[in-house]
Design a protein around this motif. Structure first.
Motif, PDB file in Angstrom:
ATOM      1  N   ARG A 201       0.843  -1.184   0.000  1.00  0.00           N
ATOM      2  CA  ARG A 201       0.000   0.000   0.000  1.00  0.00           C
ATOM      3  C   ARG A 201       0.877   1.232   0.000  1.00  0.00           C
ATOM      4  O   ARG A 201       1.942   1.241   0.603  1.00  0.00           O
ATOM      5  N   PRO A 202       0.420   2.294  -0.684  1.00  0.00           N
ATOM      6  CA  PRO A 202       1.193   3.537  -0.620  1.00  0.00           C
ATOM      7  C   PRO A 202       1.169   4.114   0.791  1.00  0.00           C
ATOM      8  O   PRO A 202       0.347   3.713   1.622  1.00  0.00           O
ATOM      9  N   ALA A 203       2.071   5.016   1.040  1.00  0.00           N
ATOM     10  CA  ALA A 203       2.080   5.676   2.346  1.00  0.00           C
ATOM     11  C   ALA A 203       0.727   6.346   2.583  1.00  0.00           C
ATOM     12  O   ALA A 203       0.105   6.880   1.668  1.00  0.00           O
ATOM     13  N   ARG A 204       0.270   6.289   3.835  1.00  0.00           N
ATOM     14  CA  ARG A 204      -1.036   6.854   4.154  1.00  0.00           C
ATOM     15  C   ARG A 204      -1.058   8.359   3.876  1.00  0.00           C
ATOM     16  O   ARG A 204      -0.089   9.057   4.118  1.00  0.00           O
ATOM     17  N   TYR A 205      -2.199   8.798   3.367  1.00  0.00           N
ATOM     18  CA  TYR A 205      -2.384  10.221   3.132  1.00  0.00           C
ATOM     19  C   TYR A 205      -3.815  10.587   3.483  1.00  0.00           C
ATOM     20  O   TYR A 205      -4.709   9.732   3.520  1.00  0.00           O
ATOM     21  N   ALA A 206      -4.028  11.857   3.769  1.00  0.00           N
ATOM     22  CA  ALA A 206      -5.342  12.318   4.211  1.00  0.00           C
ATOM     23  C   ALA A 206      -6.334  12.317   3.054  1.00  0.00           C
ATOM     24  O   ALA A 206      -5.987  12.638   1.913  1.00  0.00           O
ATOM     25  N   PHE A 207      -7.547  11.935   3.355  1.00  0.00           N
ATOM     26  CA  PHE A 207      -8.607  11.971   2.349  1.00  0.00           C
ATOM     27  C   PHE A 207      -9.135  13.399   2.227  1.00  0.00           C
ATOM     28  O   PHE A 207      -9.227  14.140   3.205  1.00  0.00           O
ATOM     29  N   ASP A 208      -9.492  13.783   1.033  1.00  0.00           N
ATOM     30  CA  ASP A 208      -9.959  15.142   0.747  1.00  0.00           C
ATOM     31  C   ASP A 208     -11.444  15.284   1.100  1.00  0.00           C
ATOM     32  O   ASP A 208     -12.299  15.413   0.215  1.00  0.00           O
ATOM     33  N   TRP A 209     -11.734  15.272   2.404  1.00  0.00           N
ATOM     34  CA  TRP A 209     -13.123  15.407   2.836  1.00  0.00           C
ATOM     35  C   TRP A 209     -13.755  16.733   2.406  1.00  0.00           C
ATOM     36  O   TRP A 209     -14.905  16.742   1.933  1.00  0.00           O
ATOM     37  N   PRO A 210     -13.044  17.872   2.566  1.00  0.00           N
ATOM     38  CA  PRO A 210     -13.658  19.131   2.096  1.00  0.00           C
ATOM     39  C   PRO A 210     -14.004  19.088   0.601  1.00  0.00           C
ATOM     40  O   PRO A 210     -15.047  19.599   0.189  1.00  0.00           O
ATOM     41  N   GLY A 211     -13.124  18.479  -0.192  1.00  0.00           N
ATOM     42  CA  GLY A 211     -13.410  18.363  -1.617  1.00  0.00           C
ATOM     43  C   GLY A 211     -14.648  17.531  -1.881  1.00  0.00           C
ATOM     44  O   GLY A 211     -15.473  17.870  -2.742  1.00  0.00           O
ATOM     45  N   LEU A 212     -14.796  16.416  -1.146  1.00  0.00           N
ATOM     46  CA  LEU A 212     -15.966  15.552  -1.328  1.00  0.00           C
ATOM     47  C   LEU A 212     -17.243  16.291  -0.956  1.00  0.00           C
ATOM     48  O   LEU A 212     -18.248  16.206  -1.673  1.00  0.00           O
ATOM     49  N   VAL A 213     -17.219  17.016   0.161  1.00  0.00           N
ATOM     50  CA  VAL A 213     -18.401  17.770   0.593  1.00  0.00           C
ATOM     51  C   VAL A 213     -18.758  18.839  -0.441  1.00  0.00           C
ATOM     52  O   VAL A 213     -19.924  19.012  -0.813  1.00  0.00           O
ATOM     53  N   MET A 214     -17.742  19.566  -0.910  1.00  0.00           N
ATOM     54  CA  MET A 214     -18.003  20.602  -1.911  1.00  0.00           C
ATOM     55  C   MET A 214     -18.546  20.007  -3.202  1.00  0.00           C
ATOM     56  O   MET A 214     -19.478  20.549  -3.807  1.00  0.00           O
TER      57      MET A 214
END
Length: 463
Positions: A201-214
């Protein structure tokens, strides 16, 4: 404990494990796409039971597609974080639970909420199949595999109305909601048995929650604004404000996605001309697929007096033909120009829509079924070629993002297509609250024109 690494699956099942894996994602895809379309033959009964009009009842189709359109962009992150096996199994299990809950809905709001929930899970599941095919098959066999996988995407809308019509006439509309649950539960077991765990698996990275909401807000607000045009008079200021907010959100979303490290939508892919043109073509495909599947059952039930079963059976020949055509088109996509195949598909579908628009009121069951076949042949030629043309040039690390983006474009086209079709019918002539033949003819002409215009960017594809 079973070894579900690729090596372990090959040792246990031999070369056929790849096809078992494809069969698993096909099952999930068929269940979700079936759910997207099977409700269409039940709309007439639902409208009568709850006293709804087109302006509300279309949300049973549009809400599903809109939520699916939004959540499917989370699939790339889920694949990186959890892998295809765990993500697909959990999404199918939740889909089954939501489907059963929707079958017991007592109000339109509950039913629409269940459809939105179904769509959200479907959005997570749909890109998995394309991603899996491009990761486990060599380049010279992907077209064949996509042909088999694509049968789930295409056959389900063709066969969904048949199943839906039978369930509505023999039982009631609630069984249309119950129907996918057993299929997805079987899919959960198959996913745990046949799908591989990620090698790394690639290194963990943050999910773009603000992008999904927008993005969810943009899609929802766009569709709501279009819907409210049916009561435009006296609401001009509200519609103007909604449109301005929508544009502002879109500008903020694009700027954000261009600057953050791990965006929800990889806009850089659209700088590649072939991918951009394929994305536009995918939107046209979604409009053709979902717009026509929404329109055909409603058209023949409302204006020609067909029963739900007859409306469903009208689509059966199209499903049978697709069972033959789609694997063939997948093989052709390995050898022929993607552009030529997509242009042929556009021409076939546009012809089908024109025939429905111009002579539908004079045609019998056989001719209507034949026109539906023409349209589905067109769609069958479009899907594998668009996927191959868009994804083949991409490196492996961009397959997940590319697959999500193409699926997103197809579903967005479907959501907008159903909304615009419903709006066109609602604006058309009515008698005693029922749309007339002229209202449906206008909708057919609109679909034909939109799909035909997609030939312009597709012509620019040089693959």
């Amino acid at each position: 404990m079973a070894d579900n690494t690729i090596a372990g699956l090959e040792a246990r099942y031999g070369e056929r494990w790849r096809w078992l894996a494809v069969a698993t994602v096909v099952l999930g895809t068929m269940a979700t796409v079936l759910s997207a379309t099977v409700v269409n033959v039940a709309l007439h009964d639902i409208m009568l039971e709850f006293g709804l009009r087109q302006g509300t009842v279309h949300w049973l189709a549009t809400g599903f597609i809109a939520s699916m359109t939004t959540t499917m962009l989370a699939s790339a992150w889920l694949l990186d974080r959890f892998g295809v096996r765990k993500t697909l199994a959990i999404a199918m299990a939740l889909f089954a639970v939501i489907s059963v809950a929707g079958g017991f809905a007592q109000t339109p709001a509950q039913l629409i909420s269940a459809r939105v929930g179904q769509g959200a899970m479907a959005g997570l599941m749909q890109p998995m199949g394309m991603y899996l095919v491009f990761r486990i098959f060599p380049a010279d066999r992907r077209g064949q595999a996509m042909g088999i996988y694509g049968m789930g995407v295409i056959l389900a809308p063709a066969l969904g109305p048949v199943l839906g019509g039978f369930l509505v006439d023999q039982f009631n509309w609630r069984y249309v909601m119950f129907a996918p649950a057993p299929v997805t539960l079987i899919g959960v077991l198959m996913a745990w048995r046949f799908l591989p765990v990620p090698v790394s698996r690639p290194a963990r990275y943050a999910f773009d929650w603000p992008g999904l909401v927008m993005l969810g807000a943009i899609v929802g607000l766009t569709l709501d604004t279009l819907t409210r045009f049916q009561s435009f008079e006296g609401h001009e200021l509200r519609l103007l404000v909604q449109a301005l907010v929508d544009v502002l959100l879109l500008i903020i979303f694009v700027r954000r996605e261009r600057t953050i490290k791990h965006p929800l939508v990889n806009l850089a892919l659209l700088r590649q001309p072939v991918f951009l043109y394929a994305t536009i073509g995918a939107m046209a495909l979604g409009l053709a697929l979902f717009g026509s599947t929404y329109l055909i059952p409603l058209f023949v039930q409302t204006t020609l007096g067909f029963s739900a079963t007859e409306a469903g059976l009208l689509m059966l020949p199209a499903g049978v033909v697709l069972g033959v055509i789609f694997p063939l088109s997948g093989r052709l996509a390995d050898k022929q120009s993607a552009r030529s195949l997509v242009l042929f598909g556009i021409a076939m579908f546009a012809l089908s829509a024109v025939l429905f628009a111009s002579t539908g009121q004079f045609a019998g069951f056989g001719w209507l079924a034949f026109w539906a076949v023409l349209g589905r042949i067109g769609i069958g030629f479009m899907l594998p070629a668009l996927s191959m043309g868009a994804l083949n040039p991409l490196p492996p690390e961009l397959m997940g993002a590319g697959s999500s983006s193409i699926n997103f474009a197809r579903q967005l086209g479907g959501a907008l297509g159903v909304n615009v079709v419903a709006l066109t019918i609602e604006f058309g002539e009515h008698q005693n609250g029922i749309p007339t033949l002229q209202a449906f003819e206008s909708a057919w002409w609109l679909v034909a024109i939109f799909v035909a215009l997609a030939a312009i960017p597709i012509w620019k594809m040089r693959v």
